[in-house]
Motif scaffolding. Sequence first.
Motif, PDB file in Angstrom:
ATOM      1  N   MET A 250       0.748  -1.188   0.027  1.00 45.09           N
ATOM      2  CA  MET A 250      -0.154   0.008   0.013  1.00 45.09           C
ATOM      3  C   MET A 250       0.949   1.312   0.026  1.00 45.09           C
ATOM      4  SD  MET A 250      -3.269  -0.969   2.287  1.00 45.09           S
ATOM      5  CE  MET A 250      -4.348   0.609   1.161  1.00 45.09           C
ATOM      6  N   THR A 251       0.637   2.051  -0.864  1.00 46.02           N
ATOM      7  CA  THR A 251       1.643   3.221  -1.136  1.00 46.02           C
ATOM      8  C   THR A 251       0.733   4.474  -0.430  1.00 46.02           C
ATOM      9  OG1 THR A 251       0.508   3.773  -3.112  1.00 46.02           O
ATOM     10  CG2 THR A 251       2.364   2.472  -3.235  1.00 46.02           C
ATOM     11  N   LEU A 252       1.481   5.559  -0.430  1.00 43.47           N
ATOM     12  CA  LEU A 252       0.816   6.807  -0.129  1.00 43.47           C
ATOM     13  C   LEU A 252      -0.239   7.468  -1.002  1.00 43.47           C
ATOM     14  CD1 LEU A 252       0.715   9.270   1.913  1.00 43.47           C
ATOM     15  CD2 LEU A 252       2.626  10.296   0.581  1.00 43.47           C
ATOM     16  N   ALA A 253      -0.061   7.066  -2.314  1.00 42.65           N
ATOM     17  CA  ALA A 253      -1.129   7.446  -3.460  1.00 42.65           C
ATOM     18  C   ALA A 253      -2.309   6.537  -3.186  1.00 42.65           C
ATOM     19  CB  ALA A 253      -0.406   7.157  -4.602  1.00 42.65           C
ATOM     20  N   ASP A 254      -2.192   5.525  -2.605  1.00 40.43           N
ATOM     21  CA  ASP A 254      -3.330   4.331  -2.428  1.00 40.43           C
ATOM     22  C   ASP A 254      -4.134   5.142  -1.248  1.00 40.43           C
ATOM     23  OD1 ASP A 254      -2.585   2.548  -4.443  1.00 40.43           O
ATOM     24  OD2 ASP A 254      -1.273   1.474  -3.014  1.00 40.43           O
ATOM     25  N   LEU A 277      -6.228   0.705  10.939  1.00 38.30           N
ATOM     26  CA  LEU A 277      -5.157   1.911  10.898  1.00 38.30           C
ATOM     27  C   LEU A 277      -5.899   3.252  10.797  1.00 38.30           C
ATOM     28  CD1 LEU A 277      -2.078   1.681  10.330  1.00 38.30           C
ATOM     29  CD2 LEU A 277      -2.634   2.172   8.078  1.00 38.30           C
ATOM     30  N   PRO A 278      -5.477   4.007  11.257  1.00 39.58           N
ATOM     31  CA  PRO A 278      -5.662   5.429  11.262  1.00 39.58           C
ATOM     32  C   PRO A 278      -5.758   5.858   9.774  1.00 39.58           C
ATOM     33  CG  PRO A 278      -4.232   5.187  13.189  1.00 39.58           C
ATOM     34  CD  PRO A 278      -4.159   3.919  12.289  1.00 39.58           C
ATOM     35  N   ASP A 279      -6.737   6.705   9.587  1.00 44.38           N
ATOM     36  CA  ASP A 279      -6.936   7.137   8.184  1.00 44.38           C
ATOM     37  C   ASP A 279      -5.680   8.079   7.622  1.00 44.38           C
ATOM     38  OD1 ASP A 279      -8.426   7.921   5.801  1.00 44.38           O
ATOM     39  OD2 ASP A 279      -8.555   9.837   6.588  1.00 44.38           O
ATOM     40  N   GLY A 280      -5.197   7.551   6.536  1.00 45.33           N
ATOM     41  CA  GLY A 280      -4.276   8.605   5.965  1.00 45.33           C
ATOM     42  C   GLY A 280      -2.788   8.118   6.631  1.00 45.33           C
ATOM     43  N   VAL A 281      -2.737   7.073   7.486  1.00 49.56           N
ATOM     44  CA  VAL A 281      -1.399   6.908   8.167  1.00 49.56           C
ATOM     45  C   VAL A 281      -0.881   5.567   7.443  1.00 49.56           C
ATOM     46  CG1 VAL A 281      -0.160   6.055  10.211  1.00 49.56           C
ATOM     47  CG2 VAL A 281      -1.943   7.845  10.021  1.00 49.56           C
ATOM     48  N   ALA A 282       0.150   5.483   7.125  1.00 49.97           N
ATOM     49  CA  ALA A 282       0.799   4.526   6.382  1.00 49.97           C
ATOM     50  C   ALA A 282       1.115   3.196   7.543  1.00 49.97           C
ATOM     51  CB  ALA A 282       2.254   4.602   5.798  1.00 49.97           C
ATOM     52  N   PRO A 283       0.968   1.904   7.185  1.00 49.58           N
ATOM     53  CA  PRO A 283       1.352   0.836   8.233  1.00 49.58           C
ATOM     54  C   PRO A 283       2.563   1.160   8.919  1.00 49.58           C
ATOM     55  CG  PRO A 283       0.373   0.098   5.998  1.00 49.58           C
ATOM     56  CD  PRO A 283       0.799   1.478   5.851  1.00 49.58           C
ATOM     57  N   ALA A 284       2.504   0.891  10.292  1.00 53.99           N
ATOM     58  CA  ALA A 284       3.869   1.103  11.047  1.00 53.99           C
ATOM     59  C   ALA A 284       4.727  -0.090  10.740  1.00 53.99           C
ATOM     60  CB  ALA A 284       3.612   1.084  12.378  1.00 53.99           C
TER      61      ALA A 284
END
Length: 284
Positions: A250-254, A277-284
């Motif tokens: 999953m990318t930032l664009a996704d 996962l919080p909206d707009g946050v990439a997986p940690a």
Amino acid sequence: MLDRDTAWRQGDLLTSDGSLQLGLVESLEDGRFAVVISHDCDIPHPHEPCIEVILADVIGDAREDPQLSHAKNPRRLHLAYDKADGGSMVLELRHAEKRSIPRVEFGQSASRFLEVSLSDESKRTLKQWLAARYGRPAFPNAFENRLAKRVGKRDVKSRIARILAPEARHLVGLFFDLGEQRGIEASDGEPYALSISVAYDAIEGGPSARESAESVVRQLRELFIEAYGPPDVATEIALDACEPVPDTHMTLADLRRVDQWRLEYLSLHGDEHGGFLPDGVAPA
């Protein structure tokens, strides 16, 4: 003093004595911990009038609930601290237990509890959970109403919750893509074209996580066909795609294109379980 050299950091715990002096607990045997949630940069900043904390309960069996860990639920969080002598201590945080302490009083009375520490991963989880409080997406009312459609004894949202619950420990997010209808109130007879990505933990979960995501995908496809019919004839929600996606792909664009679906309205096992996962946050 809370100056630039302060040792206080977000996620630090107050000692029982410090919490008592600040009026956060009624006795030294209260059993709860105060968790600092102010940002690292705000703690020493002289223009910040207060330090924010959350009163947290210790979870007795020291195990995280899969649906309350990793910032999956927007209102409750199970957060694991590492003990100095080994093992872990799990705290349950609730936004409703947030307190603000005048920074002068905090500087005079607060002392750090040094018997546990917060790992980098757990601190990222805390940050994500705090951000999710105000970053959750709002879907169109018409779309929400259609998800509330009853199919059998339960509505679609409740059935989604039941599908997700057994697999929650392997999933990091359920993401909805409404395309150009993202902010549109569709009229009667105009279906929402929906694509769903079931994101799973590819690194920690491995093949088991993918199997869990695939199981969720199969059940969601069956549910949406049962509730709304095949995509080519649906008049409410047309499920165009539903696929398992490893979180590593999953990318930032996704994340900018999709919105996370949170089941925060539902009650499972006597309390709210929702979101991942919080909206707009990439997986940690």
